[in-house]
Write a protein that holds these residues in place. Structure first.
Motif, PDB file in Angstrom:
ATOM      1  N   GLN A  82       0.757  -1.318   0.054  1.00  0.00           N
ATOM      2  CA  GLN A  82      -0.112  -0.243  -0.191  1.00  0.00           C
ATOM      3  C   GLN A  82       0.999   1.392  -0.026  1.00  0.00           C
ATOM      4  OE1 GLN A  82      -2.968  -1.161  -0.978  1.00  0.00           O
ATOM      5  NE2 GLN A  82      -4.065  -0.221   0.728  1.00  0.00           N
ATOM      6  N   ASP A 131      -9.919  -0.300   8.855  1.00  0.00           N
ATOM      7  CA  ASP A 131      -8.573   0.241   8.146  1.00  0.00           C
ATOM      8  C   ASP A 131      -8.867   0.066   6.442  1.00  0.00           C
ATOM      9  OD1 ASP A 131      -6.756   0.428  10.264  1.00  0.00           O
ATOM     10  OD2 ASP A 131      -6.842  -1.573  10.431  1.00  0.00           O
ATOM     11  N   ARG A 160      -0.762   3.707  10.880  1.00  0.00           N
ATOM     12  CA  ARG A 160      -0.160   2.474  10.268  1.00  0.00           C
ATOM     13  C   ARG A 160       0.695   2.990   9.469  1.00  0.00           C
ATOM     14  NH1 ARG A 160      -2.353  -2.188  12.140  1.00  0.00           N
ATOM     15  NH2 ARG A 160      -4.374  -2.101  13.041  1.00  0.00           N
ATOM     16  N   ALA A 161       0.386   4.075   8.620  1.00  0.00           N
ATOM     17  CA  ALA A 161       1.631   4.589   7.754  1.00  0.00           C
ATOM     18  C   ALA A 161       3.031   4.935   8.293  1.00  0.00           C
ATOM     19  CB  ALA A 161       1.015   6.073   7.002  1.00  0.00           C
ATOM     20  N   ALA A 189       1.452   4.976   1.105  1.00  0.00           N
ATOM     21  CA  ALA A 189       1.144   5.460   2.717  1.00  0.00           C
ATOM     22  C   ALA A 189      -0.255   6.140   2.693  1.00  0.00           C
ATOM     23  CB  ALA A 189       2.342   6.355   3.007  1.00  0.00           C
ATOM     24  N   TYR A 232      -2.893   5.489   1.485  1.00  0.00           N
ATOM     25  CA  TYR A 232      -3.868   4.492   1.740  1.00  0.00           C
ATOM     26  C   TYR A 232      -3.993   4.137   3.301  1.00  0.00           C
ATOM     27  CZ  TYR A 232      -5.183   4.407  -3.363  1.00  0.00           C
ATOM     28  OH  TYR A 232      -5.474   4.857  -4.357  1.00  0.00           O
ATOM     29  N   GLU A 233      -2.957   4.211   4.027  1.00  0.00           N
ATOM     30  CA  GLU A 233      -2.887   3.804   5.268  1.00  0.00           C
ATOM     31  C   GLU A 233      -3.352   4.750   6.420  1.00  0.00           C
ATOM     32  OE1 GLU A 233      -1.573   0.279   6.481  1.00  0.00           O
ATOM     33  OE2 GLU A 233      -2.695   0.415   4.731  1.00  0.00           O
ATOM     34  N   LYS A 239      -1.500  14.739   7.340  1.00  0.00           N
ATOM     35  CA  LYS A 239      -2.548  13.664   8.350  1.00  0.00           C
ATOM     36  C   LYS A 239      -2.341  14.088   9.567  1.00  0.00           C
ATOM     37  CE  LYS A 239      -3.092   9.941   5.024  1.00  0.00           C
ATOM     38  NZ  LYS A 239      -2.951   8.342   4.949  1.00  0.00           N
ATOM     39  N   SER A 257      -6.908  13.310   8.508  1.00  0.00           N
ATOM     40  CA  SER A 257      -6.769  12.335   7.291  1.00  0.00           C
ATOM     41  C   SER A 257      -7.377  13.352   6.255  1.00  0.00           C
ATOM     42  CB  SER A 257      -7.104  11.253   7.321  1.00  0.00           C
ATOM     43  OG  SER A 257      -5.931  10.502   8.217  1.00  0.00           O
ATOM     44  N   LEU A 275       1.842  12.281   4.956  1.00  0.00           N
ATOM     45  CA  LEU A 275       1.978  11.643   6.207  1.00  0.00           C
ATOM     46  C   LEU A 275       1.875  12.932   7.569  1.00  0.00           C
ATOM     47  CD1 LEU A 275       1.652   9.572   8.643  1.00  0.00           C
ATOM     48  CD2 LEU A 275       4.239   9.220   8.441  1.00  0.00           C
ATOM     49  N   PRO A 300       5.094  10.650   0.088  1.00  0.00           N
ATOM     50  CA  PRO A 300       4.596   9.928   1.345  1.00  0.00           C
ATOM     51  C   PRO A 300       4.893  10.707   2.724  1.00  0.00           C
ATOM     52  CG  PRO A 300       6.349   8.947   0.522  1.00  0.00           C
ATOM     53  CD  PRO A 300       6.100   9.773  -0.641  1.00  0.00           C
ATOM     54  N   ARG A 354       3.005  -2.726   9.234  1.00  0.00           N
ATOM     55  CA  ARG A 354       1.655  -2.053   9.615  1.00  0.00           C
ATOM     56  C   ARG A 354       0.611  -2.950  10.021  1.00  0.00           C
ATOM     57  NH1 ARG A 354       2.160   0.753   3.218  1.00  0.00           N
ATOM     58  NH2 ARG A 354       3.669   2.294   3.886  1.00  0.00           N
TER      59      ARG A 354
END
Length: 700
Positions: free
Chosen positions: A206, A230, A215-216, A208, A210-211, A261, A266, A258, A254, A223
């Motif tokens: 995946q 999720d 988890r990213a 990042a 999408y996480e 986020k 997010s 992140l 990424p 992860r």
């Protein structure tokens, strides 16, 4: 740690120079280039049913960690199927395969069968998956896909949300939902479906974006398994991508996405200032929630589809300071983002944590007195135990990072993982570095317990993970064969093949395949090494569901003869229990190491008889018969009794000899004494005679 066995080879790439196909495989190659010839590229048969053609790749159906090839169902020639050749350097998802095979989830590329077989293009064994072939290809077949906001709920969200709900009811998270992993199952491109999720660890492939943020922040392998919420998060990102006809956050990278986020949340980070359909704002906010407990799952999506208003609350990703704190020359306002930065720069982070300005920032800017007090307690404990592990910079930063970001991954000495992703992270780190020290230290020092203690919300699965780590610690502390760090590796990775250097390119995933693989290895390995090393012993202990404790105790013995019998008895038990065909090479390999066990017999006659019998049994390939020869109870009893009789006879003979030798000395002593007495008497008589004669001469 010994050399790692599983090679990371591209299933579609040129074969490595070393290695050879298993016995019976055609190894012909074209001269000079090492590429298998057309003659050698025969179809590979899976489960005696599916024929996979190495000459016909299907790049449009490739996965990031697996290559697609044409396949044919020989029992149903009209059934559309294809094969994925997995990367032998990655654990697959056997649990998901088992749970989803035959599930009948239509909006999902279903798995039909799988098997480990020799793949000629890489000249080693690998996992081969047989899947339903999506006749309409990828949704992004030409790199683009457009759909109206009115058709999106009915044609995309509704069927795929149904698939999520069915998977959740089975207890499996997809963890590979992304825009380029959506397919049409029919040639008319109407029946949309999720792509495969079996060829790599959960979340590994995946991007990042999408996480979820927590988890990213972990590396791809760490992860974790995750859950349906999720999946809903990734589904929302894919929906945004389909609406915008571009990958969300692709232009930012990424690390930046992140950071956004963690700073903005997010929803704001992914949607930005884009114009999205008003009708989809509600589900997107719900599915992109940063609180795992409040994030929408399949049930909430279904309620929204049925017309119920949910009104999700969009919260920030975590605590923020009113003013930034500068660390390593960069300002941070997000507490979670700062925790992540701390874990990547441990020495500097430890200094910053000890500085008064950090405590002041937490109390005044973040306004979290409880967090500041908890971190102060960590420092007090560290100061009281200075010079010990508890007082080290690594431990301080690990504990503080968990307190600052309890939802995030566990971070220790550069090794980062979600609590449900330790196994895959452990395996991939070992494959990459060959050193298990840090994962072993995490288990030994109870690092995960710090994370469990920091959780504010009870989660039933957390107690399961906590129990698993406790069991791993017990296993780790036992240094006998079949235990230790090797056993921890296999217990935490049910899909990981045996990593013994003896089994290079063999991809042994089940105990049933172990002895045949060792049999083939006997043709290539240095037979001076034993066929049962610590990895093989740990693999057997973790995978073989029979009582093998007596064999393990023998293996752990300090006596070479007992160790040898333990090795033979364990391998023989596996061959007998699983009814494995004769293993001629392995029998010869084991036979070459039976010297200590043979020498354990006292009788030279028995030893010679055993030595004469071994070649005959080796030619039969039967380890149980070889074991019966070496450790036959009657023969062992006769040898012991014969030895005891011989010892008794020897002792009796020794006593008799001593008795005989003792009587001779006594007679000699008596003779000497008698001679001395006779000589004394003779001397007295002579003396008396002389005295008498002298007396008579004097008188007369």
């Amino acid at each position: 740690m010994a050399e790692i066995a599983t090679a990371q080879a591209d299933p579609a790439g040129p074969p490595p120079e070393d290695g050879a196909p298993p016995e019976g495989m055609d190894a012909d190659t074209e001269s000079g280039d090492g590429i298998p010839s057309a003659e050698s590229l025969r179809p590979v048969l899976i489960k005696d049913r599916f024929a996979v053609d190495p000459k016909t790749p299907l790049p449009d159906l490739d996965s990031p960690s697996a290559k697609a090839f044409m396949a044919e169902d020989r029992r149903d020639i009209d059934r559309p199927v294809f094969a994925l050749i997995c990367n032998p350097g990655l654990p697959t998802r056997l649990g998901a395969m088992t749970s989803l095979r035959g599930s009948g989830i239509k909006p999902l590329v279903g798995i039909l069968e799988w098997e480990v077989e020799f793949w000629p293009l890489i000249r080693q064994r690998s996992m081969i998956l047989i899947l339903e072939r999506p006749l309409g290809g990828r949704v992004l077949q030409k790199g683009t896909f457009r759909i109206s906001e009115y058709d999106l709920p009915r044609k995309v969200i509704e069927p795929l949300a149904g698939a999520l709900q069915e998977m959740a009811s089975i207890g499996v998270a997809h963890r590979a939902i992304r825009r380029d992993n959506l397919f049409f199952m029919d040639a008319g491109r109407q029946q949309i479906a999720f792509g495969e999720c079996y060829s790599s660890p959960p979340g590994y492939d995946q991007p990042a974006v999408y996480e979820p943020a927590e988890r990213a922040m972990a590396p791809p392998a760490g992860r974790g398994v995750g859950n349906s919420r999720d999946d809903a998060y990734a589904f929302a990102v894919a929906i945004v991508g389909l609406i915008l006809d571009k990958e969300p956050g692709a232009s930012e990278g990424p690390e930046k996405i992140l950071a956004e986020k963690l700073e903005l949340g997010s929803y704001a980070a992914i949607t930005g200032n884009e114009n999205l359909p008003l009708s989809l704002l509600e589900p997107l906010r719900g599915m992109l929630g940063d609180d795992p407990q409040q994030r929408w799952g399949p049930e909430e999506i279904d309620l929204w589809l049925s017309g119920r208003k949910m009104s999700p609350q969009q919260k920030r990703a975590g605590k923020r300071g009113q003013t930034p704190l500068t660390f390593m020359g960069r300002p941070y306002q997000s507490v979670r983002q700062l925790a992540d930065a701390f874990s990547k720069h441990v020495p500097d982070a430890a200094k910053a944590i000890r500085h008064d300005s950090f405590d002041t920032w937490l109390r005044r800017s973040v306004e979290d007195v409880n967090l500041a007090n908890a971190i102060k307690n960590v420092l007090d404990v560290a100061n009281a135990q200075a010079g010990s592990f508890a007082g080290s910079d690594e431990m301080i930063v690990t504990r503080v990072a968990i307190l600052m970001d309890p939802l995030g991954p566990i971070r220790f000495k550069g090794f980062s993982f979600m609590v449900d992703g330790f196994g895959a992270a452990f395996a991939m780190d070992l494959l990459r570095t060959g050193d298990p020290q840090i994962p072993a230290e995490i288990i030994a020092k109870d690092i995960p317990d710090l994370w469990f203690q920091s959780q504010l919300v009870y989660a039933p699965e957390a107690s399961i993970h906590q129990k698993n780590f406790s069991q791993l610690k017990i296993v780790l502390n036992n240094k006998d064969p079949g235990f230790g760090v090797e056993r921890c590796l296999y217990e935490s990775n049910p899909s990981l093949p045996c990593q013994s250097p003896l089994l290079l390119q063999e991809y042994v995933l089940e105990t049933e395949h172990l002895l045949p693989a060792l049999d083939r290895a006997a043709n290539t390995q240095d037979l001076k090494s034993k066929p049962l090393d610590r990895h093989v012993a740990a693999f057997i202990t973790a995978r073989f569901k029979e009582d093998i404790n007596p064999h393990l105790k023998a293996l752990a013995s300090e006596n070479p003869d007992t160790q040898t019998i333990g090795m033979l008895s364990l391998l023989a038990f596996i061959q007998w229990k699983l009814r494995i065909e004769p293993v001629y090479g392995l029998a010869s390999w084991v036979g070459g190491h039976l010297g200590p066990a043979i020498n354990a017999y006292h009788s030279r006659t028995t030893r010679k008889e055993i030595e004469r019998e071994i070649p005959r049994l080796v030619r039969r390939g039967s380890l149980p018969e070889l074991f019966d020869l070496m450790d036959n109870a009657d023969r062992r009893r006769e040898d012991i009794e014969g030895f005891e009789d011989a010892v008794a006879e020897f002792a009796a003979a020794e006593l008799e000899i001593q008795d005989i030798e003792g009587r001779g000395e006594e007679q000699l002593t008596k003779a000497e004494r008698t001679g001395q007495q006779a000589a004394a008497m003779g001397s007295i008589l002579v003396t008396m005679c002389i005295v008498m004669i002298l007396f008579m001469i004097k008188v007369f």
